[in-house]
Design a protein around this motif. Structure first.
Motif, PDB file in Angstrom:
ATOM      1  N   LYS A 195       0.832  -1.213   0.000  1.00 52.56           N
ATOM      2  CA  LYS A 195       0.000   0.000   0.000  1.00 52.56           C
ATOM      3  C   LYS A 195       0.860   1.254   0.000  1.00 52.56           C
ATOM      4  N   SER A 196       1.906   1.255   0.847  1.00 54.86           N
ATOM      5  CA  SER A 196       2.772   2.436   0.928  1.00 54.86           C
ATOM      6  C   SER A 196       4.145   2.018   1.389  1.00 54.86           C
ATOM      7  N   TRP A 197       5.137   2.871   1.085  1.00 58.60           N
ATOM      8  CA  TRP A 197       6.524   2.571   1.444  1.00 58.60           C
ATOM      9  C   TRP A 197       7.228   3.882   1.749  1.00 58.60           C
ATOM     10  N   THR A 198       7.537   4.104   3.015  1.00 55.82           N
ATOM     11  CA  THR A 198       8.334   5.240   3.433  1.00 55.82           C
ATOM     12  C   THR A 198       9.764   4.758   3.587  1.00 55.82           C
ATOM     13  N   VAL A 235       5.521  -3.338   8.274  1.00 61.74           N
ATOM     14  CA  VAL A 235       6.906  -3.728   8.542  1.00 61.74           C
ATOM     15  C   VAL A 235       7.718  -2.467   8.758  1.00 61.74           C
ATOM     16  N   LYS A 236       8.298  -2.331   9.957  1.00 67.26           N
ATOM     17  CA  LYS A 236       9.077  -1.146  10.313  1.00 67.26           C
ATOM     18  C   LYS A 236      10.558  -1.502  10.418  1.00 67.26           C
ATOM     19  N   THR A 237      11.387  -0.601   9.950  1.00 61.27           N
ATOM     20  CA  THR A 237      12.837  -0.805   9.986  1.00 61.27           C
ATOM     21  C   THR A 237      13.382  -0.491  11.365  1.00 61.27           C
ATOM     22  N   SER A 238      14.108  -1.457  11.925  1.00 66.23           N
ATOM     23  CA  SER A 238      14.701  -1.291  13.254  1.00 66.23           C
ATOM     24  C   SER A 238      15.919  -2.203  13.362  1.00 66.23           C
ATOM     25  N   PRO A 239      17.131  -1.677  13.254  1.00 66.56           N
ATOM     26  CA  PRO A 239      18.319  -2.519  13.101  1.00 66.56           C
ATOM     27  C   PRO A 239      18.846  -3.176  14.367  1.00 66.56           C
TER      28      PRO A 239
END
Length: 519
Positions: A207-210, A238-242
């Motif tokens: 749907k969207s991609w930031t 899905v959130k980026t978190s390293p």
């Protein structure tokens, strides 16, 4: 790759800045994690250690702890490998069979399946995808697995396959590396557009991609299992978190619901109060040596490194939960040969080899390539500190963003040694492609006729006893030649809040995304 791996091939992290922004994402944007507000389905927040560089099935490694869950959400696997039995199981496909020992194969697809844009998922689409893998301009990290396949569309749901040589285990190759199919309508726009605006037949659509922050996926209205009430979720974020430990805390506090990890320390910690489990696969974390370049073109240099280090001292020092390895095949594998282990630590013998090489003008000075993440850095620094106890050896560390790391080792083969990771349920096809002399996936350039013979016997064998002997022979050559030095057994799995249901892994540990739900 990650070899998976990978092992293999591009995401965008920027060390401190990404760490801080990902933490902000967790603390502010995750809210209260997933929820179920109505009978229309719930929402779930998943954390990933890296953003995707693209979401096409060509340039992404199928690795459960990085991009594969997103690929599974978009595309659904045609075939999987059951981790419990090792058998190949049809999913989006109906069957894949050979009647002549692997000389020819026939893939049957389920009738009536549609991509999320309403176009047909048919044999022509599969053929188009597999041929796209082989085109140099695609830069597919799976190209070697599609190369040499003669493909003929018999009808809309039937694809006839002739490999370049009989291969009774070709179904494992397809389940591992050619299982995700993108809509030809997306490919018509070019590979970059296909990666940014993916179209698959999986349970979800993008749907969207930031970029650098999050991807939001919603239900595919054309999903082939919608009549079964799948997918269970209405939305997946899905959130980026390293940082793995921050991810663990986020799930504990309810700010996120799920993440995948290959860090044993985190898996062990999560057992206290969360849902977690993992597969014990082949491979693990290892040094992969470039045997075509000094100093590791000399087998004495590789042996010296192995003799200098103790896999058990890594978890004892770093408290990272690693399970020490004795070789590429771990004891849980049916192919494991206890008589063919890597050499145990012997510091005196290591020093003799370092001195011997230096006396010949070949000191063991090298740069070790790793992907940018906290755990990889800690292990590399540990090894560096231990090697500083010896004369005539020095190690530098090169840490790169995952995309640049993959290009450097997999495309350019520009390294002396690197951190390589694999999670495999079966030796086929990865071990063959990683170690066979003529394989384009043999990044370390190792060539050994005995290993080639064992690999071919393992690939050609349908009898488990024949395969077991073949891989025992291979293990003995690996222990003698040491093209890799494995220090941690393979471990990868999900960490989830108690409210998450439908956790089921396939192949090398990815989750079936259509079954996930929140109670």
């Amino acid at each position: 790759m990650f070899a998976q791996s990978a092992a293999h091939p591009r995401r965008r992290l920027a060390a401190l800045a990404a760490g801080l922004s990902a933490l902000a994402v967790i603390t502010t944007a995750c809210g209260s994690g997933g929820s179920r507000s109505s009978s229309d389905g719930g929402s779930l927040t998943m954390l990933a250690i890296q953003d995707s560089a693209s979401l096409d099935p060509f340039r992404r490694a199928y690795v459960a702890v990085t991009d594969e869950p997103r690929l599974a959400a978009l595309y659904d696997p045609m075939l999987t490998i059951d981790p419990k039995t090792g058998n190949v199981v049809p999913h989006l496909a109906e069957s894949l069979r050979t009647a002549d020992g692997g000389a020819t194969w026939q893939l049957k697809l389920r009738p009536g399946v549609l991509f999320s844009d309403g176009t047909a998922f048919d044999a022509e689409a599969v053929k188009r995808n597999w041929e796209t893998h082989t085109k140099p301009e695609t830069k597919s990290v799976h190209a070697a697995y599609a190369a040499g396949l003669k493909l003929t569309v018999a009808d809309a749901t039937t694809l006839d396959i002739v490999p370049s040589a009989p291969n009774p285990n070709l179904d494992r190759t397809i389940a591992t590396h050619l299982t995700y199919i993108e809509a030809p309508s997306a490919l018509d726009k070019g590979i970059d557009a296909a990666g940014a605006q993916p179209v698959g037949a999986g349970p979800f659509m993008l749907k969207s991609w930031t970029r650098g922050a999050e991807q939001v996926f919603v239900r595919n209205p054309h999903y082939w299992q919608k009549d079964k009430g799948l997918p269970k979720l209405a939305q997946l974020t899905v959130k980026t978190s390293p940082d793995g430990k921050q991810n663990l805390n986020a799930v504990r506090s309810g700010r996120a619901d799920l993440f995948m990890t290959a860090v044993p320390e985190i898996l062990t910690d999560a057992e206290k109060d969360l849902q977690t489990f993992h597969q014990k696969d082949l491979g693990g974390q290892m040094f992969l040596f470039n045997t075509t370049r000094a100093p590791f073109d000399d087998p004495r240099a590789r042996r010296a490194i192995a003799l200098a280090l103790d896999p058990a001292d890594i978890p004892a020092t770093l408290h990272n939960g690693y399970v020490p390895a004795t070789g590429y095949f771990n004891p849980a594998s049916p192919f494991f040969d206890p008589a063919a282990s890597q050499p145990a630590q012997d510091k005196a013998a290591a020093q003799r080899l370092f001195d011997e090489l230096a006396a010949e003008g070949k000191p063991v000075n090298f740069t070790h390539l790793i992907p940018q993440n906290v755990d990889s850095q800690k292990v590399a620094e540990y090894v560096q500190s231990r090697l500083q106890e010896f004369r005539n050896v020095s190690m530098k560390i090169e840490s790169l963003e995952i995309g640049a790391y993959i290009v450097k080792y997999a495309i350019n083969k520009d390294f002396q040694s690197l951190l390589f990771q694999q999670w495999l349920v079966d030796p086929e096809p990865e071990v063959f492609n990683m170690l066979q002399s003529q394989s384009p996936m043999n990044y370390g350039g190792w060539r050994n006729p005995e290993a080639d013979a064992a690999l071919q016997a393992g690939r050609a064998g349908a009898d488990p006893a024949v395969r077991k002997k073949a891989y025992a022979d291979l293990q003995r050559v690996l222990a003698a030649e040491l093209p890799v030095w494995v220090y941690s057994q393979s471990m990868a799995g999900p960490v989830a809040a108690k409210k998450v249901t439908g956790l089921e892994q396939y192949t090398t540990g990815c989750l079936f995304m259509d079954r996930l739900d929140v109670s």
